[in-house]
Write an enzyme that holds these catalytic residues in place. Sequence first.
Site, PDB file in Angstrom:
ATOM      1  CG  ASP A  66      -0.061  -4.744  -0.574  1.00  0.00           C
ATOM      2  OD1 ASP A  66       0.930  -4.656  -1.536  1.00  0.00           O
ATOM      3  OD2 ASP A  66       0.177  -5.352   0.557  1.00  0.00           O
ATOM      4  CG  ASP A  68       3.111 -10.431  -1.236  1.00  0.00           C
ATOM      5  OD1 ASP A  68       2.696 -11.521  -1.063  1.00  0.00           O
ATOM      6  OD2 ASP A  68       3.779 -10.059  -2.240  1.00  0.00           O
ATOM      7  CD  GLU A 114       8.928  -4.308   2.297  1.00  0.00           C
ATOM      8  OE1 GLU A 114       9.268  -5.470   2.513  1.00  0.00           O
ATOM      9  OE2 GLU A 114       8.328  -4.025   1.358  1.00  0.00           O
ATOM     10  CB  SER A 135      14.761  -9.621  -7.338  1.00  0.00           C
ATOM     11  OG  SER A 135      14.797  -9.180  -5.932  1.00  0.00           O
ATOM     12  CB  SER A 182       1.099  -7.151  -5.902  1.00  0.00           C
ATOM     13  OG  SER A 182       2.180  -7.808  -5.200  1.00  0.00           O
ATOM     14  CB  ALA A 183       5.761  -4.287  -5.013  1.00  0.00           C
ATOM     15  CG  ASP A 256       1.619  -5.056   4.311  1.00  0.00           C
ATOM     16  OD1 ASP A 256       1.313  -4.920   3.008  1.00  0.00           O
ATOM     17  OD2 ASP A 256       2.659  -5.314   4.581  1.00  0.00           O
TER      18      ASP A 256
END
Length: 322
Positions: A66, A68, A114, A135, A182-183, A256
Amino acid sequence: MSNSPKIPDVNDSEVANAIINSKPLRLEDVAILNNDNCKIKDKQRVERILNEFMSGGHERLQIVSDFDFTITKQRTSNGATVPSSFGIFEECKSLPPNFVKAARELHDIYRPIEVSPHISRAEKVKAMIEWWTKSGENLMGFTFDLKEIDEIAKKYAYSMRDNSHELFRNLDALNIPVLVFSAGLGNCVIAMLRQAGLFYPNMKVISNFLQFKDETMLNGFQEPIIHTFNKNETMLEGTDYYDLVHSRDHIILMGDSLADSGMADGVPASSHVLKIGFLFHHADEYLEEYMNTFDIVLIDDQTMNVPLTLLKLIEGKTLPTE
Ligand SMILES: Nc1ccn([C@@H]2O[C@H](COP(=O)(O)O)[C@@H](O)[C@H]2O)c(=O)n1
Ligand SMILES: [Mg+2]
């Protein structure tokens, strides 16, 4: 811990002896895996996988990570947070104030959902789809110059985990494929990796990228949208990267969020996946679930020392001089 970014302890004589004599490695001999903030539910499983990875060597290894709060820190040494890749974008000066205001409002609504340990997975999935959809809708109807991102990314180059440079340099030197999944916002992920000197040819970034209409007018995200709960290796099918990694059946996964544990779903069933989870928010409440989900859970560890140690063991080259 981030205050003591010491170099991983793989010169211990027990570890070195295990490597030299091809004796199975015992987890208890790897000091960093016995630290108080390193939690392992099934030590035998981790020991077995690690020994398999060590005998398989780096040619069978791939990394799935991942971005972030996994490659970037969850907090800096003075306790400050670092922005997500979306947060980097939102700092770009030319963005219309109403875009930034709406983006921050969405963040304040959805980020607590989240990371909450009290909200079910089903509710989270629904909320995250809403967050990414809104978004994308917010990202329309104004012009933007991608060059702006580099300036902000440069400002936050310090926010990568301690010893990331050594880890990614070694992975590239050994030609080990690294998938950054990554999202977040891919344009910023790549800019941050590049500005921090961590973007190597062995890396592939799968993420959300900005879409433009008439070259300069923003028009949401390119499809498919990747959110916290839909990132996994099935998205790679049919790509060159899939061909490159599908025979690499030893996988180290790092994330994470609990949902990051599924990033390697879609790899052949015979693969062995060693999952490392970086736990920070609500650590006490989440610990059990993280330990049931990830093989190794690191609590408030803002370094890459554990992955680096595993790589050195797999590489088998860090032997004592005597
Ligand atoms: N509009 C948004 C949407 C998501 N985020 C954060 O980005 C993170 C996703 O990136 P990963 O590299 O961790 O997959 C996610 O944790 C969200 O908190 C955002 O800031 N703004
Ligand atoms: Mg993350």
